[in-house]
Write a protein that holds these residues in place. Structure first.
Motif, PDB file in Angstrom:
ATOM      1  N   UNK B 188      27.025  46.000  37.915  1.00 11.61           N
ATOM      2  CA  UNK B 188      28.180  46.492  37.023  1.00 11.61           C
ATOM      3  C   UNK B 188      28.974  45.264  36.745  1.00 11.61           C
ATOM      4  N   UNK B 189      29.367  45.565  35.413  1.00  7.47           N
ATOM      5  CA  UNK B 189      30.581  44.488  34.720  1.00  7.47           C
ATOM      6  C   UNK B 189      31.734  44.632  35.772  1.00  7.47           C
ATOM      7  N   UNK B 190      32.940  44.240  34.947  1.00  6.07           N
ATOM      8  CA  UNK B 190      34.092  44.264  35.914  1.00  6.07           C
ATOM      9  C   UNK B 190      34.356  45.777  36.244  1.00  6.07           C
ATOM     10  N   UNK B 191      35.019  45.938  37.155  1.00  7.89           N
ATOM     11  CA  UNK B 191      35.118  47.381  37.748  1.00  7.89           C
ATOM     12  C   UNK B 191      36.738  47.625  38.119  1.00  7.89           C
ATOM     13  N   UNK B 192      36.989  48.883  37.821  1.00 10.46           N
ATOM     14  CA  UNK B 192      38.277  49.616  37.793  1.00 10.46           C
ATOM     15  C   UNK B 192      38.783  49.526  39.307  1.00 10.46           C
ATOM     16  N   UNK B 193      40.055  49.489  39.517  1.00 10.90           N
ATOM     17  CA  UNK B 193      40.983  49.484  38.747  1.00 10.90           C
ATOM     18  C   UNK B 193      41.525  48.080  38.489  1.00 10.90           C
ATOM     19  N   UNK B 195      39.815  45.655  37.492  1.00 11.93           N
ATOM     20  CA  UNK B 195      39.185  44.789  36.330  1.00 11.93           C
ATOM     21  C   UNK B 195      38.538  43.392  36.658  1.00 11.93           C
ATOM     22  N   UNK B 198      32.321  42.430  39.912  1.00 11.47           N
ATOM     23  CA  UNK B 198      31.987  43.526  41.004  1.00 11.47           C
ATOM     24  C   UNK B 198      31.140  42.733  42.127  1.00 11.47           C
TER      25      UNK B 198
END
Lengths: 626, 199
Positions: B188-193, B195, B198
């Motif tokens: 994954x690229x940036x992840x929530x919440x 941002x 990963x």
């Protein structure tokens, strides 16, 4: 990842698979096979000289096939452990890598799989999920239209470590898209595929929209949704932020995507339910939020570890509220999306929770297990009298029973898991299972069929599946007629043919024999033993003159509350359709033959007493009195 | 049935708020239970699993010299450990306690025919009493514990579990099928919440 690799107490066994699991809580023996990398891990420095000279390029699964990898490579630059691996399916054995590796001498074409057996006290299953393959949804054109991609493909395309070093491009022409449509609930909340909500797709779609908007502020982004689900802390605010940024949320599930054959632009057709209007949106790129689904080998893992699976196919927890990270097998715990779709915060939390549950066991020197095991009465066992028998030995899935002619059969307590399969298999009533003795079961049966037995369905249920399924019917409030009366034992293998016959002797209208599906059996092969045993009984019941529809065999999982309720409802309807006089007369007709067959039980004074008392109440009792 | 003179069975009928009590009358069930062979005591409680309910069982065991207990309430999956521990605290062998599930397998599924649900509850309790009459005291089997753990799957959940176990000083094998750990998270690229990245 790096922390795990550095941790002195964590030993990473990568490129390895669990082949088999034996034992029980505190004492598992796990067979692990390490696949050959053809690279000696300790000598590989991760420099990548080998990959640079390798002439073979194959699709890289880590990059969702969007970029190549070499036949000798690592999945990605940050891989832990950073050890190169040769893909032997594609290697042409040119040995250029061997030359490039030089004095480090890390490449070893003779490497073979290593099998090791490890003693562990507790196991955590965190096997994750996989993504739904949208090619099966014809109306979205995934796999046909190049500019329809999945969210996982988008993850790689906008990743600075990905194939485009973070520059988003359209697969058809390599151009930066000026617009993007994201479609939610692809393969989830769709009765054709998976009924469940995949949970975290709303959030990752919003995240992707925000990221793209930040990267390309002029991009027009629309999200087609059925419901936006943002229940965790800070998530609703995140959604509101996306709306403020100008991301358009359209309430409607697209019915079709078509493509302009020249530009490869896409037309998304949907009904905007807020406006009550059908719309067609032209867009450069479509991103499908594909559902999280169970791993393809979940059934296999489930069998190896004696787990159960929920209706969606994910591993089932022992109790949804009170024991959410325990599996049905003591000492085995569940973490992450293997148990159900989960985002990262929830997966991390559940990982920690499972660690705490496992540590509860591992911090003790000893553990108490239920003493519901089998034991042999040496005075009754015919083997002790020099008769060749040993029928109990193959009935045990754990190899816990030994039987040498001349000596009574012996059960090794520590190996016995308490299914009771051997008890039912013994033709001489020489084996007994603590807490589920023949006497206890027959005593229950007698009470349950004391009044109006011909109006009743006697249901034998196994603890782990069918009784749990009956509980699930209750928890779900699936109503069914109050005609059934249940007897719970640990495994369907414990169910004796004679229990069913005794139920008919007592005048039962119907008998249900239920247990796990074969792959769910908590005792490896217990269900299979039962299935064979009761297939044979079906013929015998017919020969006794009992209508075949009065005896039903059903395999019902812990998740199948609906099935349990349906089976009882159907049986109840069948029972009501039968002529009462016919049931009474069938039972009367079968009684003498059953009596003869159950003679062996009468060797036990308690059983004799249970069977004799109230004989006058039985169908045909008046004839017996004569 | 002939039951030894020594049997002294106590029957406890739970109302579970309105979960059971809203369909059948627990008092009526308890009255019936008192007529069963071997039963010397029966009572109801709004929540048998609560402190007052459990206290009543413990007191009765001592006061009425009970040597068997039947708890008619919910699933064994829910409260068998609770009531086994309860009777054990009053000095009774926990395997002399039997649960009868009149909630999941009765009132929750037969709310549309309460009279027949009542008959079913009575018969289920009669069967529980009959079974417990033949129950024998059992001693749990004590097994040693190997103080190592295995985590199958090196994704974010597995790594989290392995690190926590490791920090507790437990040697942990982290088994990963792929060439490297990280699972889906690593892709994954940036992840929530937050941002952030990963990896």
């Amino acid at each position: 990842m790096v922390d795990a690799a550095r941790h002195p107490k964590v030993e990473i066994l990568s490129y390895s698979e669990v082949e088999r699991v034996d034992g029980y809580i505190g004492n598992f023996l796990v067979g692990v096979a390490q696949k050959p990398r053809y690279v000696i891990a300790d000598q590989c420095t991760g420099c990548g000289d080998c990959a640079r000279v390798c002439p073979i390029e194959i699709p890289n699964a880590f990059e969702m096939g969007l970029a190549p990898r070499k036949a000798i490579d690592v999945p990605h630059g940050q891989a832990v452990p950073l050890v190169y691996t040769i893909d032997m399916d594609h290697c042409i054995q040119c040995f250029k890598c061997v030359t490039a590796c030089g004095h480090r001498d890390a490449i070893d074409f003779s490497q073979e799989a290593q099998y090791s057996e490890l003693d562990v006290g507790a196991i955590i299953v965190a096997t994750g999920f996989e993504s739904f393959d949208p090619t099966v949804i014809p109306e979205y054109g995934y796999g046909v239209y190049p500019n329809v991609i999945t969210a996982m493909e988008l993850e790689r395309l906008d990743n600075s470590a990905g194939p485009t070093v973070g520059r988003l491009v359209r697969p058809s022409d390599g151009r930066e898209p000026a617009s993007m449509a994201i479609i939610q609930c692809v393969g989830s909340r769709d009765k054709r595929y998976n009924e469940y909500c995949s949970g975290f797709c709303c959030m990752y779609a919003i995240k992707n929209a925000i990221l793209m908007k930040q990267m390309i502020p002029s991009m027009e982004i629309s999200i087609f949704y059925m419901d936006i689900r943002t229940p965790s802390k800070g998530y609703e605010e995140f959604y509101n932020q996306a709306r403020k940024m100008g991301i358009r949320f359209i309430h409607g599930r697209p019915s079709q995507i078509t493509q302009d054959p020249v530009t490869h632009n896409l037309f998304v057709e949907a009904e905007d339910q807020e406006l009550g209007q059908v719309l067609e949106l032209e867009t450069d790129l479509v991103v499908l939020s594909a559902a999280a689904i169970p791993r393809a080998d979940a059934a296999d893992v489930s069998t190896k570890l004696t787990l159960s699976r929920s209706p969606g196919g994910f591993f089932m927890e022992y109790h949804p509220k009170l024991r959410p990270v325990d599996s049905p097998t003591d000492g085995i715990f569940l973490a992450g999306a293997a148990q159900g779709p989960k985002d990262i915060p929830a997966s991390v939390s559940q990982g920690s929770a499972a660690a705490a549950r496992a540590a509860r066991v591992l911090s003790s020197d000893t553990w108490e297990i239920e003493p519901i095991i089998a034991s042999v009465d040496p005075d009754v066992c015919v083997s002790a009298k020099g008769i060749k028998c040993g029928l109990c030995v193959p009935a045990c899935p754990y190899g816990a029973i030994s039987c040498v002619t001349g000596e009574a059969a012996h059960v090794t307590s520590a190996k016995c898991h308490g299914c009771g399969g051997c008890v039912a298999e013994c033709p001489h009533s020489a084996i007994s299972q603590h807490h589920f003795t023949d006497v206890q079961i027959v005593a229950q049966l007698r009470e349950l069929l004391r009044d109006n037995p011909e109006e009743k369905i006697l249901a034998f249920m196994c603890h782990w599946c069918s009784s749990a399924g009956a509980d699930m019917a209750g928890t779900s409030h699936f109503e069914y007629p109050a005609d059934s009366r249940g007897i719970r034992v640990m495994c369907s293998a414990r169910m004796d043919q004679d229990f069913v016959l005794e139920a008919f002797r007592r005048g039962a209208g119907m008998v249900l024999l239920s247990g796990c599906h074969p792959q769910d059996c908590h005792y490896i092969t217990g269900q299979q033993v039962a299935a064979k045993r009761f297939d044979r009984l079906q013929d015998q019941i017919q020969r006794l003159g009992i209508s075949p529809e009065r005896f039903r065999i059903e395999w019902i999982s812990a998740a199948e509350g609906e099935k349990y309720a349906r089976v009882i409802t159907e049986m109840s309807e069948t029972l009501k359709g039968l002529d009462r006089e016919q049931i009474l007369s069938e039972n009367r007709g079968a009684r003498d033959a059953i009596e003869r067959r159950l003679r062996r039980w009468k060797a036990s004074p308690q059983m004799a007493e249970l069977m004799a008392v109230g004989a006058d109440e039985l169908p045909g009792g008046e004839e017996l009195d004569r | 049935m002939t039951i030894s003179e020594d049997l002294r069975i106590g029957v406890y009928v739970c109302s579970c708020g309105s979960n059971i009590g809203g369909v059948i009358d627990p008092a009526e069930v308890a009255d019936y239970a008192r007529t069963l062979p071997g039963v010397v005591w029966a009572r109801t409680n709004l929540y048998m699993c609560g402190d007052p309910g459990q206290n009543a069982i413990r007191q009765d065991i001592i006061e009425h010299r009970l040597n068997r207990v039947v708890v008619a309430a919910c699933s064994v999956r829910m409260h068998e450990p609770t009531f086994r521990a309860c009777v054990a605290e009053a000095g009774m062998n926990p395997f002399l306690m039997e649960m009868v599930n009149i909630r999941e397998q009765d009132t929750w599924v037969h709310g549309h025919e309460p009279e027949r649900a009542l008959i079913k509850a009575r018969e289920m309790i009669a069967a529980g009493v009959a079974k417990v009459a033949y129950s024998q005291p059992l001693t749990p089997i004590t097994v040693p514990v190997t103080k190592t753990a295995m985590v199958i799957g090196g994704g974010v959940a597995g790594i989290s579990a392995a690190l926590d176990l490791g920090d507790m000083g437990i040697h942990t094998y982290l088994v990963e099928r792929e060439q490297s750990i990280g699972g889906t998270m690593a892709q994954l690229n940036k992840t929530f919440p937050t941002m952030d990245c990963s990896i």
